[in-house]
Design a protein around this motif. Structure first.
Motif, PDB file in Angstrom:
ATOM      1  N   GLU A 508      74.259  16.518  49.831  1.00  0.00           N
ATOM      2  CA  GLU A 508      72.851  16.818  50.057  1.00  0.00           C
ATOM      3  C   GLU A 508      72.684  18.165  50.758  1.00  0.00           C
ATOM      4  N   ALA A 509      73.573  18.446  51.706  1.00  0.00           N
ATOM      5  CA  ALA A 509      73.487  19.708  52.439  1.00  0.00           C
ATOM      6  C   ALA A 509      73.674  20.896  51.504  1.00  0.00           C
ATOM      7  N   VAL A 510      74.697  20.817  50.657  1.00  0.00           N
ATOM      8  CA  VAL A 510      74.958  21.916  49.721  1.00  0.00           C
ATOM      9  C   VAL A 510      73.774  22.109  48.782  1.00  0.00           C
ATOM     10  N   GLU A 511      73.178  21.012  48.349  1.00  0.00           N
ATOM     11  CA  GLU A 511      72.000  21.098  47.469  1.00  0.00           C
ATOM     12  C   GLU A 511      70.866  21.865  48.157  1.00  0.00           C
ATOM     13  N   LYS A 512      70.646  21.598  49.443  1.00  0.00           N
ATOM     14  CA  LYS A 512      69.577  22.283  50.180  1.00  0.00           C
ATOM     15  C   LYS A 512      69.909  23.767  50.363  1.00  0.00           C
ATOM     16  N   PHE A 513      71.165  24.065  50.646  1.00  0.00           N
ATOM     17  CA  PHE A 513      71.552  25.471  50.809  1.00  0.00           C
ATOM     18  C   PHE A 513      71.374  26.228  49.497  1.00  0.00           C
ATOM     19  N   GLU A 514      71.732  25.590  48.409  1.00  0.00           N
ATOM     20  CA  GLU A 514      71.583  26.247  47.103  1.00  0.00           C
ATOM     21  C   GLU A 514      70.114  26.503  46.775  1.00  0.00           C
ATOM     22  N   THR A 515      69.265  25.558  47.142  1.00  0.00           N
ATOM     23  CA  THR A 515      67.826  25.756  46.936  1.00  0.00           C
ATOM     24  C   THR A 515      67.334  26.953  47.743  1.00  0.00           C
ATOM     25  N   ALA A 516      67.788  27.031  48.994  1.00  0.00           N
ATOM     26  CA  ALA A 516      67.396  28.153  49.849  1.00  0.00           C
ATOM     27  C   ALA A 516      67.883  29.478  49.272  1.00  0.00           C
ATOM     28  N   ILE A 517      69.115  29.491  48.764  1.00  0.00           N
ATOM     29  CA  ILE A 517      69.684  30.722  48.191  1.00  0.00           C
ATOM     30  C   ILE A 517      68.870  31.174  46.984  1.00  0.00           C
ATOM     31  N   GLU A 518      68.539  30.250  46.102  1.00  0.00           N
ATOM     32  CA  GLU A 518      67.772  30.603  44.901  1.00  0.00           C
ATOM     33  C   GLU A 518      66.393  31.128  45.265  1.00  0.00           C
ATOM     34  N   MET A 519      65.759  30.508  46.249  1.00  0.00           N
ATOM     35  CA  MET A 519      64.438  30.987  46.685  1.00  0.00           C
ATOM     36  C   MET A 519      64.529  32.384  47.288  1.00  0.00           C
ATOM     37  N   GLU A 520      65.582  32.619  48.056  1.00  0.00           N
ATOM     38  CA  GLU A 520      65.771  33.946  48.651  1.00  0.00           C
ATOM     39  C   GLU A 520      65.948  34.987  47.545  1.00  0.00           C
ATOM     40  N   LYS A 521      66.744  34.660  46.550  1.00  0.00           N
ATOM     41  CA  LYS A 521      66.983  35.602  45.446  1.00  0.00           C
ATOM     42  C   LYS A 521      65.693  35.934  44.702  1.00  0.00           C
ATOM     43  N   LYS A 524      62.989  37.741  47.529  1.00  0.00           N
ATOM     44  CA  LYS A 524      63.391  38.993  48.179  1.00  0.00           C
ATOM     45  C   LYS A 524      64.846  39.321  47.835  1.00  0.00           C
ATOM     46  N   PRO A 525      65.110  39.642  46.598  1.00  0.00           N
ATOM     47  CA  PRO A 525      66.494  39.839  46.131  1.00  0.00           C
ATOM     48  C   PRO A 525      67.249  40.940  46.860  1.00  0.00           C
ATOM     49  N   LEU A 526      66.538  41.981  47.314  1.00  0.00           N
ATOM     50  CA  LEU A 526      67.223  43.112  47.951  1.00  0.00           C
ATOM     51  C   LEU A 526      67.327  42.972  49.463  1.00  0.00           C
ATOM     52  N   ARG A 527      66.657  41.991  50.014  1.00  0.00           N
ATOM     53  CA  ARG A 527      66.683  41.829  51.466  1.00  0.00           C
ATOM     54  C   ARG A 527      66.736  40.356  51.843  1.00  0.00           C
ATOM     55  N   MET A 528      67.455  39.580  51.048  1.00  0.00           N
ATOM     56  CA  MET A 528      67.504  38.139  51.292  1.00  0.00           C
ATOM     57  C   MET A 528      68.231  37.813  52.594  1.00  0.00           C
ATOM     58  N   ASN A 529      67.834  36.715  53.170  1.00  0.00           N
ATOM     59  CA  ASN A 529      68.494  36.190  54.363  1.00  0.00           C
ATOM     60  C   ASN A 529      69.844  35.619  53.931  1.00  0.00           C
ATOM     61  N   VAL A 530      70.926  36.091  54.538  1.00  0.00           N
ATOM     62  CA  VAL A 530      72.262  35.671  54.085  1.00  0.00           C
ATOM     63  C   VAL A 530      72.738  34.374  54.741  1.00  0.00           C
ATOM     64  N   LEU A 531      71.978  33.829  55.677  1.00  0.00           N
ATOM     65  CA  LEU A 531      72.443  32.637  56.374  1.00  0.00           C
ATOM     66  C   LEU A 531      72.677  31.437  55.462  1.00  0.00           C
ATOM     67  N   PRO A 532      71.841  31.187  54.444  1.00  0.00           N
ATOM     68  CA  PRO A 532      72.152  30.067  53.541  1.00  0.00           C
ATOM     69  C   PRO A 532      73.489  30.230  52.821  1.00  0.00           C
ATOM     70  N   LEU A 533      73.856  31.471  52.481  1.00  0.00           N
ATOM     71  CA  LEU A 533      75.159  31.711  51.855  1.00  0.00           C
ATOM     72  C   LEU A 533      76.294  31.311  52.796  1.00  0.00           C
ATOM     73  N   ILE A 534      76.150  31.688  54.063  1.00  0.00           N
ATOM     74  CA  ILE A 534      77.197  31.378  55.035  1.00  0.00           C
ATOM     75  C   ILE A 534      77.252  29.881  55.305  1.00  0.00           C
ATOM     76  N   ASN A 535      76.086  29.255  55.401  1.00  0.00           N
ATOM     77  CA  ASN A 535      76.057  27.808  55.611  1.00  0.00           C
ATOM     78  C   ASN A 535      76.714  27.070  54.451  1.00  0.00           C
ATOM     79  N   LYS A 536      76.459  27.515  53.240  1.00  0.00           N
ATOM     80  CA  LYS A 536      77.082  26.869  52.085  1.00  0.00           C
ATOM     81  C   LYS A 536      78.601  27.053  52.125  1.00  0.00           C
ATOM     82  N   ALA A 537      79.037  28.235  52.539  1.00  0.00           N
ATOM     83  CA  ALA A 537      80.481  28.484  52.660  1.00  0.00           C
ATOM     84  C   ALA A 537      81.118  27.486  53.624  1.00  0.00           C
ATOM     85  N   LEU A 538      80.490  27.281  54.766  1.00  0.00           N
ATOM     86  CA  LEU A 538      81.036  26.346  55.748  1.00  0.00           C
ATOM     87  C   LEU A 538      81.002  24.912  55.221  1.00  0.00           C
TER      88      LEU A 538
END
Length: 641
Positions: A508-521, A524-538
């Motif tokens: 469930e956590a990974v699903e939420k992070f992926e949703t956040a990543i897609e919304m960021e892309k 704001k593709p050129l200035r997206m918040n990178v924290l969801p990427l890092i959270n998904k990595a962890l």
């Protein structure tokens, strides 16, 4: 107060170094899962972090054994230690230090095959019965005579040491060494020099002992102590670390010494870095999260885009700075900072002067120029007391500097000016949260929501606070409402994912992070918040030990924001877990370079120094590799949190 909501997993409120408060709260959750265990096991955190040097495949060994039983120390044991009074801990520490420095020499009998087996204490012979030995006569002695003479001289030396006749003991041990160069004799003579405070001679004799027995723990500890007195902290750290590994982390004093030395080494290097560090803005991720912790407001009247302003005037530059900020990029923030500086140089700001000081103070604060930032905010409230944001930002700075009373006073002054400003309550709640005053924090977050229900971070942080208070059901309900009411906001999915990750609901956590990543892309593709990427990595690391994908996600984050200290630190930990220590070391050092405050720099350097020290230990004591591999097989490696 903080740059974004303080996250869900094990906040560092009780172990917080308030000298770096604001910057720490910006990266709190990720650092928590990377090193929450660090604050719970302070004595061995950094030594343990580097054990991955000699472990391949299985990751790092995180093992802490009790000095009496050899069993793994439980969280209950740790909590009990934490409850000990500061006075008791200081007293115990002083007693242990004294014992370590004045430790008596080995009383081991000299035997050809087993030089370490303990023997009963033997009374020394009268002085006239001691053999006469010098470099000339010793050559004529048989092997058996040398061994017997060495035993008698050592016993006499022990007696002299016990009588505190240190110079006599030094002479006797020296003669014993002539008969038989034994590591115990050198170490015992070093103990005499230790008692006399002759640290150079301690180093000389313990080095001789270690040349004969490279894993002689007592000699390592004695030499480390001498190095520390000589302020050769890196050398002391190396010896204590080797001692810990050889002893299987069972020696409490050595483990505490590693922590102490790591701090000294890191603080010394950190101060040098800070003194020579260029004052510049942190990563765009950091700046964006700080600025968005205040509710968005329209530009002040007269600074609108349609206003007829000369770009080379103070007001023109002030507006240019606001326009540049809206880009939310590194270049945009640099341009904004320069524009605010220029605006106050050009003057002629009229009713916007207080706002200009507020903005310049904000960017000076972000650059780490705290003294100048405070002066700007002081000037801002002097010119326009009703500008409550200046009080709030000044409160944040007071708390970062350890002035809790000053922070509370500024919040009170802000409320006197405008008690219905929701930002006041949101940022005061952050103060309460960081100080683990969760009930008070929840009240202020709710008050912020009551005054303005459209600010997403008040809702998110209320959910986090409920979670910390143990009200998991209430917290989950708050986040579900957030998703319903802010379904187009990536932040809510990112932080909800963190809550799920803390509960080990990985899918469930990974699903939420992926949703956040897609919304960021998408938004704001050129200035997206990178924290969801890092959270998904962890999450992928914890869930599946998927190092390749976790590394790939961190690399993506660093392409988007090359100066994101959280991404750099996460990559360092991932590499360390895999035994890629040389690469991990580079990332730890990079994290120190990117750190904004002294506390952050010291934290990053502590990991770097621990890793570097472990590499040196591996090179110096290659036989320890298999021993540590055995520890890894026996105890395993927990998830990186």
């Amino acid at each position: 107060m903080s740059t974004e909501p303080i996250r869900i997993s094990s906040p560092r409120g009780t172990a917080l170094d308030t000298s770096s408060l604001s910057s720490q709260t910006s990266s709190l959750p990720l650092w928590d899962r990377l090193s929450a265990w660090a604050s719970e096991n302070k004595a061995v955190v950094y030594t343990i972090a580097g054990i991955a040097v000699v472990i391949t495949g299985a990751g790092a060994v995180y093992y802490r054994s009790d000095s009496r039983t050899g069993t793994q120390e439980s969280s209950t044991d740790i909590d009990a230690k934490k409850r000990a009074s500061k006075k008791e801990r200081r007293k115990a520490k002083k007693e242990k230090e004294k014992e370590r420095e004045q430790a008596p020499p080995d009383t081991t009998a000299v035997q050809e095959q087993e030089p370490r087996r303990s023997a009963p204490t033997v009374e020394s012979d009268p002085a006239e019965d001691l053999p006469h030995v010098d470099p000339t006569t010793v050559e004529s002695l048989s092997g058996q005579d040398r061994l017997e003479y060495a035993t008698k001289l050592k016993v006499a030396g022990n007696k002299a040491y016990g009588d505190k006749s240190y110079n006599e003991a030094i002479d006797l041990y020296g003669k014993a060494i002539l008969c038989k160069p034994d590591p115990i004799f050198y170490s015992n003579r070093a103990a005499c020099y230790n008692a006399l405070g002759n640290w150079d001679k301690v180093v000389e004799d313990t080095t001789a002992a270690l040349a004969l027995d490279s894993e002689y723990v007592k000699a390592l500890n004695r030499r480390a102590n001498a190095y520390e007195h000589l302020e050769k902290f890196s050398e002391a750290l190396l010896d204590y670390t080797a001692s810990c590994i050889i002893d299987g982390f069972r020696n409490e004093q050595s483990a505490q010494s590693v922590e102490r030395l790591l701090k000294k080494v890191a603080e010394a290097k950190g101060k040098a870095i800070l003194d020579g560090k260029e004052k510049k803005l942190p990563s765009p991720t950091f700046v964006t999260n700080y600025l968005q912790s205040f509710r968005p407001r329209p530009r002040p009247e007269g600074l609108e885009e349609t206003a007829d302003l000369d770009e080379n005037s103070g007001k023109g530059q002030l507006r240019a700075g606001l326009v540049a900020m809206e880009k939310k990029t590194g270049e945009g923030y640099d341009a904004a900072s320069a524009a605010f500086d220029k605006a106050l140089e050009l003057r002629d700001l009229g009713e916007h002067e207080a706002f200009a000081y507020n903005m310049r103070g904000t960017f000076r604060y972000l650059r780490g120029e705290n003294a100048d930032a405070l002066k700007d905010l002081d000037k801002s409230v002097e010119l326009r007391p009703s500008l409550t944001q200046s009080y709030i930002k000044r409160a944040s700075m007071h708390l970062e500097l350890g002035n809790r009373e000053g922070a509370a006073d500024d919040f009170q002054k802000a409320m006197e000016q405008k008690e219905d400003d929701p930002d006041i309550y949101y940022h005061r709640a952050q103060l309460h949260f960081i100080l683990a005053e969760f009930a008070e924090a929840a009240k202020d977050y709710q008050k912020s929501i009551d005054l303005d229900k459209d600010f997403i971070f008040s809702h998110i942080q209320l959910g986090v606070t409920q979670y910390k208070m143990g009200s998991v059901a209430s917290s989950m309900a708050t986040f579900r409402r957030c998703i319903k009411n802010f379904d187009k906001m990536p932040d809510v999915y990112n932080y909800y994912g963190e809550l799920l990750l803390d509960q080990q609901k990985y899918s469930e956590a990974v699903e939420k992070f992926e949703t956040a990543i897609e919304m960021e892309k998408q938004t704001k593709p050129l200035r997206m918040n990178v924290l969801p990427l890092i959270n998904k990595a962890l999450a992928l690391f914890q869930w599946k030990q998927d190092f390749p994908e976790a590394e790939k996600l961190c690399q993506k984050a660093l392409i988007i924001d090359p100066e994101c200290d959280i991404a750099v630190a996460t990559m360092a930990q991932l590499l360390l877990q895999q035994g890629k220590v040389t690469d991990a070391l580079k990332y730890f050092e990079r994290a120190a370079e990117l750190s904004r405050t002294e506390g952050e720099i010291v934290n990053a350097l502590s990991y770097a120094e621990a890793t570097r020290t472990q590499l040196e230990v591996q090179q110096k004591y290659p036989r320890l590799a298999s021993r540590l591999q055995g520890m890894g097989n026996q105890f395993g490696a927990p998830n990186m949190r």
